[in-house]
Design an enzyme around this catalytic site. Structure first.
Site, PDB file in Angstrom:
ATOM      1  N   ASP B   7      36.921 -13.905   7.961  1.00 52.16           N
ATOM      2  CA  ASP B   7      36.284 -12.714   7.392  1.00 52.16           C
ATOM      3  C   ASP B   7      36.465 -12.822   5.883  1.00 52.16           C
ATOM      4  OD1 ASP B   7      35.072 -10.209   7.195  1.00 52.16           O
ATOM      5  OD2 ASP B   7      37.000  -9.176   7.246  1.00 52.16           O
ATOM      6  N   GLU B  68      31.708 -14.874   8.632  1.00 55.42           N
ATOM      7  CA  GLU B  68      30.795 -13.724   8.610  1.00 55.42           C
ATOM      8  C   GLU B  68      29.662 -13.994   7.629  1.00 55.42           C
ATOM      9  OE1 GLU B  68      32.320  -9.611   8.740  1.00 55.42           O
ATOM     10  OE2 GLU B  68      31.021  -9.271   7.013  1.00 55.42           O
ATOM     11  N   ASP B 141      40.840  -6.808   8.273  1.00 55.53           N
ATOM     12  CA  ASP B 141      40.236  -8.117   8.000  1.00 55.53           C
ATOM     13  C   ASP B 141      40.733  -9.169   8.995  1.00 55.53           C
ATOM     14  OD1 ASP B 141      39.361  -7.484   4.882  1.00 55.53           O
ATOM     15  OD2 ASP B 141      41.245  -6.589   5.488  1.00 55.53           O
TER      16      ASP B 141
END
Lengths: 183, 183
Positions: B7, B68, B141
């Protein structure tokens, strides 16, 4: 001082090396474009950009790297690729301990043409004149990379004076040893 | 299959390693956050992200890295740092020849909660359940990185079938040599 200017991009990443000091004629040491194929996977494109930047750093050993500052509000369709290519350029420089400076497009245009709103042709014309070239570098990304390097050389004196002032202030804060060494 | 989920972020870059196959219970092999100081220079922060990702790749040897996908229209203030951190993660993986997959936030949410509009708490709760953890990973996260890895494991079969079909089609297009080898 020797500066590598980088106009970041995934399809075309402009690179240009300029040597000189403010107030003296400047010399172009090299200019080119690192290209990656649009159909390649993003990870592989970033590796190709890294390899290209590394070659330019190896060959020219710049003391500074000047990269165009990317803004998220402009060119939404290409801004992510630009940000990713600029990250790779900054990473390559910082890994070698080379200071990285970011300059906005309008700072660069203002530095080389006198106007922050100058167009590409005007920037190309001034880069040609300032570096005493026979013709404007092509593509425009290459000319922009040279303009970034010129901008950094011309803006650097003020930044260097600031850094010197900070360094002196820090030295005076630890006055005894500093005085001792200069006595 | 073993997947490192990332992330991306400059201040906090979530990382999580999950092993398993679709349809079987999954195992978490590690989770954490690569942090870089907000006051550091951008180039140095990118080097710190690179060192952190490299450590995770060294330690866990994932077969895939799932990152991501960053969109420029969201979170304008932080999107540039996110794009730059994601570039470093993709670069580290591609340099080692590890395939990189990008998944959108809504694909990840839909994969682990059934809804592309799920909130952070819901994602954290499902990650906790699917990996049989005692509590949701903190910060968010870290949980998001695990969700990315889970999403990749669950979506991979369809992608693999597609890749197999493409490979077979390519093989048939050069039929004689292909037939010759299997005859």
């Amino acid at each position: 001082m020797r500066v590598l200017g980088v106009d970041p991009g995934l399809t075309r990443c402009g690179v240009g090396v300029v040597e000189g000091v403010a107030g003296r004629p400047l010399t172009m040491l090299g200019v080119g474009v690192v290209r990656t194929p649009a159909e390649a996977e993003l990870g592989h494109r970033l590796v190709a950009v890294e390899q290209g930047i590394e070659q330019w750093l190896d060959e020219h050993r710049p003391e500074f790297v000047a990269v165009e500052r990317v803004f998220s509000q402009h060119n939404v369709s290409t801004v992510m690729g630009t940000a990713q290519a600029s990250a790779v350029a900054m990473l390559c420089a910082a890994r070698r301990g080379i200071p990285v400076a970011l300059h906005t497009p309008s700072e660069v245009k203002a530095a080389v043409t006198g106007s922050g709103r100058a167009d590409k042709a005007q920037v190309g014309a001034m880069v040609t004149r300032l570096l005493r070239l026979d013709a404007p570098p092509r593509p425009a990304d290459a000319a922009d990379a040279l303009a970034l390097a010129i901008c950094h050389i011309w803006r650097a004196p003020a930044q260097n004076r600031l850094q010197q002032a900070v360094a002196q202030h820090t030295a005076r804060a630890s006055a005894p040893s500093w005085k001792g060494r200069t006595a």
